[in-house]
Design an enzyme around this catalytic site. Structure first.
Site, mmCIF file in Angstrom:
data_model
loop_
_atom_site.group_PDB
_atom_site.id
_atom_site.type_symbol
_atom_site.label_atom_id
_atom_site.label_comp_id
_atom_site.label_asym_id
_atom_site.label_seq_id
_atom_site.Cartn_x
_atom_site.Cartn_y
_atom_site.Cartn_z
ATOM 1 N N HIS A 1 0.875 -1.176 0.000
ATOM 2 C CA HIS A 1 0.000 0.000 0.000
ATOM 3 C C HIS A 1 0.911 1.226 0.000
ATOM 4 C CE1 HIS A 1 -2.795 2.924 1.891
ATOM 5 N NE2 HIS A 1 -3.779 2.126 1.512
ATOM 6 N N GLN B 1 -4.774 -5.391 6.617
ATOM 7 C CA GLN B 1 -5.782 -6.263 5.999
ATOM 8 C C GLN B 1 -5.748 -7.683 6.554
ATOM 9 O OE1 GLN B 1 -8.129 -5.265 4.088
ATOM 10 N NE2 GLN B 1 -7.367 -3.241 3.518
HETATM 11 C C1 LIG Z 1 -2.671 -2.817 3.523
HETATM 12 C C2 LIG Z 1 -2.961 -1.450 4.029
HETATM 13 N N1 LIG Z 1 -1.985 -0.747 4.618
HETATM 14 C C3 LIG Z 1 -2.203 0.472 5.120
HETATM 15 C C4 LIG Z 1 -3.428 1.072 5.041
HETATM 16 C C5 LIG Z 1 -3.604 2.447 5.598
HETATM 17 O O1 LIG Z 1 -4.426 2.418 6.715
HETATM 18 P P1 LIG Z 1 -4.898 3.779 7.402
HETATM 19 O O2 LIG Z 1 -5.485 4.611 6.289
HETATM 20 O O3 LIG Z 1 -5.920 3.348 8.386
HETATM 21 O O4 LIG Z 1 -3.715 4.421 8.005
HETATM 22 C C6 LIG Z 1 -4.482 0.374 4.439
HETATM 23 C C7 LIG Z 1 -5.819 0.974 4.346
HETATM 24 O O5 LIG Z 1 -6.288 1.451 3.357
HETATM 25 C C8 LIG Z 1 -4.229 -0.911 3.915
HETATM 26 O O6 LIG Z 1 -5.196 -1.600 3.312
#
Ligand SMILES: Cc1ncc(COP(=O)(O)O)c(C=O)c1O
Lengths: 158, 418
Positions: free
Chosen positions: B135, B215
């Site tokens: 991500h 996830q």
């Molecule tokens: C695999 C992964 N990492 C990180 C994030 C980021 O999470 P957050 O927006 O809650 O900081 C997400 C969420 O979209 C995600 O799916």
């Protein structure tokens, strides 16, 4: 209007058979538009001759709403003057964001099928992208001259 | 430290997966005059009534700032906040509650490690290993660090199914390798990475590993001691909890060795203009007033999920995924992106000649909520040479009737474009 009827009215035709699709090799003006949210991109090339848009073409990777909007836009502004196109750009943007009263005189013609987009706030950008890009293309000469002022080669004279 | 959060009596929750949806008031909504079919839990999952009630109870009868007041409300709020930390400790089986740091989410947790560990220990020429599946929140902080320090980023490639190429991973190691930061479950494809062996291999080179569990934590039981990961990050809003809070688990000795990320109140022991000394962990990393209400609500969400059982959740969701995959792959012109052997209930797909945003808008007309776009994973999109996908993601409160609604919706979308 519901999304399905918007799709049925514009997509049937323009998404499958877009008008003015491609690139002009001898364009006098051009611009590239991006929608960073969805990664879509649209190129517009046009020929401005004596204040008239003689030729115009678009291509790119985009959703059906964007593509249909671009197709209908190019058909609508072809042969029109720079000033007329700028008026349409303003009217289309206002319509898409619900600021245009369609009961008053306007120049949008069949493009009013897009008035329903105001009810799909996440998609307004898709419909407007071609118009933003056209605006940038039409002003790309003015843009170039502004750039010249900021050209580092000229900086010492300032 | 063991503080029981006694004031709030949890409602009993149902233990049958099929009827869990009754615990979620939002699932009774109608959207465009159709029953809401919520298939976007990978972006944010919904909150059960017990969590909503817990937040309401906190705001009605417990709200105050924590760690500083000697009055009743402050003591109550502090006890509830600390109890939430203990729930999270048990949830991931951390050795100590002080190894659980409340952050604002996964992104914040990764940034904490980048600043606290990376900026202290990673130098010019050092290498950080990431994967194609990351991500953006597990790419951009490391790029910022690389830009600042002159460190280099190395990327583990994936195969056409969306699985990590473990041989390639092992080949990336050399004397300059200083850190591995890896996604546990891909948010755009659903692939479950074999992190236990990945971590063990990094440790043979003495390299610490951060796992982005955003996830994974909602869909399988996590044991950080068994995994032996050095850091593990996740967000409450994907675990039936509220937005604004998440967790960074870190091994005590690593957290102790790190520099603070943010400066401010609560993270200090003493302050003078000559010298400030820092508080002990976890407080060293929790500067300022934390998301107290959200953390307490998070604790209740963890209670709720633990009652259902993460193994049971995983089994139920896998069954739903298999059912959905079978149906969707049979629709002509539809292609599933992400076909790893080991997956959570995430189904990304593309349809020939139809842009994902048009699919999303038309499905919404039928009350079906999916996510469309690049899912903050542009390198994954580039790997498959597509600009975007449509993603249906399932939770334990979804059922086969909703899968059928999605399948019917996809047929209807194709009809519009035919
Ligand atoms: C695999 C992964 N990492 C990180 C994030 C980021 O999470 P957050 O927006 O809650 O900081 C997400 C969420 O979209 C995600 O799916």
């Amino acid at each position: 209007m519901n999304a399905k009827s918007l799709y049925q009215e514009v997509i049937l035709d323009h998404n499958r058979k877009p008008r003015n699709y491609g690139t002009l090799d001898d364009a006098s003006h051009q611009a590239v538009g991006h929608n960073p949210l969805c990664g879509d991109r649209l190129d517009i090339t046009l020929n401005l001759n004596d204040e008239h848009i003689d030729k115009i073409a678009f291509h790119g990777e985009s959703c059906a709403i964007c593509k249909a909007s671009a197709s209908m836009m190019t058909a609508a502004v072809k042969g029109k003057t720079y000033a007329y196109a700028e008026t349409m750009i303003k009217e289309f943007r206002d319509m898409a964001t619900g600021k245009l009263n369609l009961d008053n005189p306007h120049h949008l013609g069949r493009l009013t099928v897009f008035s329903g987009i105001q009810d799909l706030p996440t998609r307004v950008k898709c419909a407007i992208l071609p118009w933003h890009t056209l605006h940038a293309a039409l002003n790309s000469v003015a843009g170039a001259s502004t750039e010249a002022e900021h050209d580092p080669a000229n900086a010492s004279t300032v | 430290m063991k503080i029981i959060d006694t004031k709030f009596e949890s409602q009993t929750v149902t233990n049958n997966m099929e009827s869990t949806r009754l615990d979620f008031p939002i699932l009774k909504l109608k959207v465009n005059n159709k029953p809401l079919v919520y298939l976007d839990s990978a972006a944010s999952s919904q909150m059960p009534q017990v969590v909503i009630d817990r937040l309401s109870y906190y705001h009605t009868a417990q709200h105050a700032n924590i760690n500083r007041g000697v009055h009743y409300l402050s003591e109550t709020a502090t006890a509830a906040y600390n109890a939430a930390r203990c729930k999270l400790q048990q949830f991931v089986n951390a050795k100590e509650d002080r190894e659980i740091i409340f952050t604002s989410g996964t992104t914040d947790a990764i940034n904490l490690v980048m600043h606290g560990y990376g900026r202290k220990f990673i130098k010019a020429g050092d290498e950080i290993i990431l994967s194609t599946l990351e991500h953006h929140s597990n790419i951009v902080p490391w790029q910022m660090l690389a830009e600042e320090t002159g460190a280099k980023i190395r990327v583990i490639p994936i195969n056409d199914a969306g699985e990590l190429l473990i041989d390639e991973y092992e080949k990336l190691f050399n004397k300059r390798t200083k850190f591995v930061s890896l996604i546990h479950v891909s948010n755009s494809l659903g692939s479950i990475n074999p992190i236990k062996s990945v971590i063990a291999f990094a440790h043979t080179h003495g390299v610490p590993v951060l796992i982005d569990g955003a996830q994974a934590a909602p869909h399988m039981s996590i044991d950080v001691q068994d995994l032996d990961c050095d850091f593990y990050a996740f967000s409450a809003h994907k675990l039936c909890g509220p937005t604004g809070v998440g967790v960074l688990y870190g091994k005590e000795e690593l957290l102790e060795s790190m520099q603070p990320f943010k400066g401010g109140g609560d993270m200090i022991a003493t302050v003078s203009f000559e010298k400030t000394t820092y508080n002990t962990i976890p407080h060293k990393f929790e500067a300022g007033t934390p998301p107290i209400a959200a953390a307490i609500g998070f604790g209740t969400a963890i209670d709720y999920l633990s009652t259902l059982g993460l193994d049971e959740i995983h089994a139920y969701e896998t069954d739903l995924l298999n059912y959905a995959t079978e149906q969707i792959k049979q629709i002509p012109g539809v292609h599933i992106i992400g076909t790893a052997a080991d997956k959570t209930a995430i189904l990304s797909f593309v349809i020939d000649g139809i842009h994902p945003h048009d699919i999303g808008t038309l499905l919404n007309q039928d009350g079906i909520a999916i996510r469309t776009g690049h899912h903050c994973t542009q390198p994954v999109m580039q790997r498959f040479q597509i600009p975007a996908t449509s993603r249906a993601s399932f939770a334990f409160y979804n059922n086969k009737t909703e899968v059928d609604a999605l399948v019917a919706g996809i047929h209807a979308v194709k009809q519009v474009f035919s």
